[in-house]
Motif scaffolding. Sequence first.
Motif, PDB file in Angstrom:
ATOM      1  N   ALA A 149       0.858  -1.186   0.000  1.00  0.00           N
ATOM      2  CA  ALA A 149       0.000   0.000   0.000  1.00  0.00           C
ATOM      3  C   ALA A 149       0.892   1.232   0.000  1.00  0.00           C
ATOM      4  N   ASP A 150       0.484   2.249  -0.713  1.00  0.00           N
ATOM      5  CA  ASP A 150       1.220   3.517  -0.709  1.00  0.00           C
ATOM      6  C   ASP A 150       0.561   4.417   0.327  1.00  0.00           C
ATOM      7  N   LEU A 151       1.118   4.414   1.530  1.00  0.00           N
ATOM      8  CA  LEU A 151       0.517   5.171   2.628  1.00  0.00           C
ATOM      9  C   LEU A 151       0.637   6.673   2.421  1.00  0.00           C
ATOM     10  N   ASP A 152       1.626   7.112   1.633  1.00  0.00           N
ATOM     11  CA  ASP A 152       1.714   8.535   1.303  1.00  0.00           C
ATOM     12  C   ASP A 152       0.497   8.968   0.483  1.00  0.00           C
ATOM     13  N   ALA A 153       0.019   8.084  -0.385  1.00  0.00           N
ATOM     14  CA  ALA A 153      -1.178   8.396  -1.175  1.00  0.00           C
ATOM     15  C   ALA A 153      -2.391   8.533  -0.272  1.00  0.00           C
ATOM     16  N   VAL A 154      -2.499   7.667   0.728  1.00  0.00           N
ATOM     17  CA  VAL A 154      -3.621   7.748   1.672  1.00  0.00           C
ATOM     18  C   VAL A 154      -3.555   9.066   2.441  1.00  0.00           C
ATOM     19  N   GLN A 155      -2.356   9.426   2.845  1.00  0.00           N
ATOM     20  CA  GLN A 155      -2.186  10.693   3.548  1.00  0.00           C
ATOM     21  C   GLN A 155      -2.557  11.864   2.634  1.00  0.00           C
ATOM     22  N   GLY A 156      -2.201  11.761   1.367  1.00  0.00           N
ATOM     23  CA  GLY A 156      -2.567  12.799   0.407  1.00  0.00           C
ATOM     24  C   GLY A 156      -4.071  12.916   0.234  1.00  0.00           C
ATOM     25  N   LEU A 157      -4.761  11.772   0.193  1.00  0.00           N
ATOM     26  CA  LEU A 157      -6.227  11.782   0.100  1.00  0.00           C
ATOM     27  C   LEU A 157      -6.839  12.481   1.313  1.00  0.00           C
ATOM     28  N   ALA A 158      -6.372  12.106   2.486  1.00  0.00           N
ATOM     29  CA  ALA A 158      -6.908  12.703   3.704  1.00  0.00           C
ATOM     30  C   ALA A 158      -6.629  14.200   3.743  1.00  0.00           C
ATOM     31  N   ALA A 159      -5.433  14.597   3.365  1.00  0.00           N
ATOM     32  CA  ALA A 159      -5.088  16.020   3.361  1.00  0.00           C
ATOM     33  C   ALA A 159      -5.969  16.783   2.381  1.00  0.00           C
ATOM     34  N   PHE A 160      -6.202  16.215   1.205  1.00  0.00           N
ATOM     35  CA  PHE A 160      -7.057  16.869   0.218  1.00  0.00           C
ATOM     36  C   PHE A 160      -8.465  17.077   0.769  1.00  0.00           C
ATOM     37  N   LEU A 161      -9.007  16.047   1.406  1.00  0.00           N
ATOM     38  CA  LEU A 161     -10.369  16.135   1.927  1.00  0.00           C
ATOM     39  C   LEU A 161     -10.478  17.110   3.097  1.00  0.00           C
ATOM     40  N   LEU A 162      -9.442  17.184   3.907  1.00  0.00           N
ATOM     41  CA  LEU A 162      -9.503  18.015   5.110  1.00  0.00           C
ATOM     42  C   LEU A 162      -9.040  19.444   4.882  1.00  0.00           C
ATOM     43  N   LYS A 163      -8.430  19.707   3.744  1.00  0.00           N
ATOM     44  CA  LYS A 163      -7.827  21.022   3.492  1.00  0.00           C
ATOM     45  C   LYS A 163      -8.788  22.168   3.769  1.00  0.00           C
ATOM     46  N   ASP A 164      -9.991  22.094   3.261  1.00  0.00           N
ATOM     47  CA  ASP A 164     -10.929  23.196   3.399  1.00  0.00           C
ATOM     48  C   ASP A 164     -12.096  22.889   4.340  1.00  0.00           C
ATOM     49  N   CYS A 165     -12.036  21.751   5.004  1.00  0.00           N
ATOM     50  CA  CYS A 165     -13.207  21.316   5.766  1.00  0.00           C
ATOM     51  C   CYS A 165     -13.478  22.148   6.998  1.00  0.00           C
ATOM     52  N   CYS A 166     -12.487  22.756   7.564  1.00  0.00           N
ATOM     53  CA  CYS A 166     -12.659  23.349   8.885  1.00  0.00           C
ATOM     54  C   CYS A 166     -12.553  24.870   8.886  1.00  0.00           C
ATOM     55  N   ALA A 167     -12.560  25.476   7.720  1.00  0.00           N
ATOM     56  CA  ALA A 167     -12.545  26.940   7.583  1.00  0.00           C
ATOM     57  C   ALA A 167     -11.430  27.580   8.409  1.00  0.00           C
ATOM     58  N   GLY A 168     -10.273  26.910   8.475  1.00  0.00           N
ATOM     59  CA  GLY A 168      -9.142  27.472   9.199  1.00  0.00           C
ATOM     60  C   GLY A 168      -9.281  27.449  10.705  1.00  0.00           C
ATOM     61  N   ARG A 169     -10.217  26.702  11.226  1.00  0.00           N
ATOM     62  CA  ARG A 169     -10.430  26.653  12.680  1.00  0.00           C
ATOM     63  C   ARG A 169      -9.877  25.343  13.232  1.00  0.00           C
ATOM     64  N   PRO A 170      -8.725  25.386  13.903  1.00  0.00           N
ATOM     65  CA  PRO A 170      -8.079  24.164  14.388  1.00  0.00           C
ATOM     66  C   PRO A 170      -8.921  23.358  15.367  1.00  0.00           C
TER      67      PRO A 170
END
Length: 120
Positions: free
Chosen positions: A75-96
């Motif tokens: 499995a390419d775990l970097d790809a999974v991390q990339g998927l998660a990062a893409f999905l979460l990038k704008d999800c939280c409107a900059g609110r940690p």
Amino acid sequence: MDRQDVIDAFGALAQPTRLDAFRLLVLHEPEGLPVGEIARGLGVPHNTLSTHLAILARAGLVRSERRSRLIVYRADLDAVQGLAAFLLKDCCAGRPEIAAAFAASASRDAGPKPSKGDLS
């Protein structure tokens, strides 16, 4: 990871055998598994599995390497991390605090890790 990469990855995972194969490979990181062991573990014929693994590879989710006479997939775990990062990038409107709550929820919902023999 761009939008098309994400679409390709989710498309590749949107099939039961491919999803099971990917999950099995994640469980066997970092050593990976030979094709024959994946086929036996999933109860899938070799030729059918080869097609599924090729789709996962084209989507960038798995990689193969030759080890002597065996082809081993990982499995390419970097790809999974990339998927998660893409999905979460704008999800939280900059609110940690929202991101932290989301991560905690995802961790809670994941439950115990399946054993290597349990893919259900």
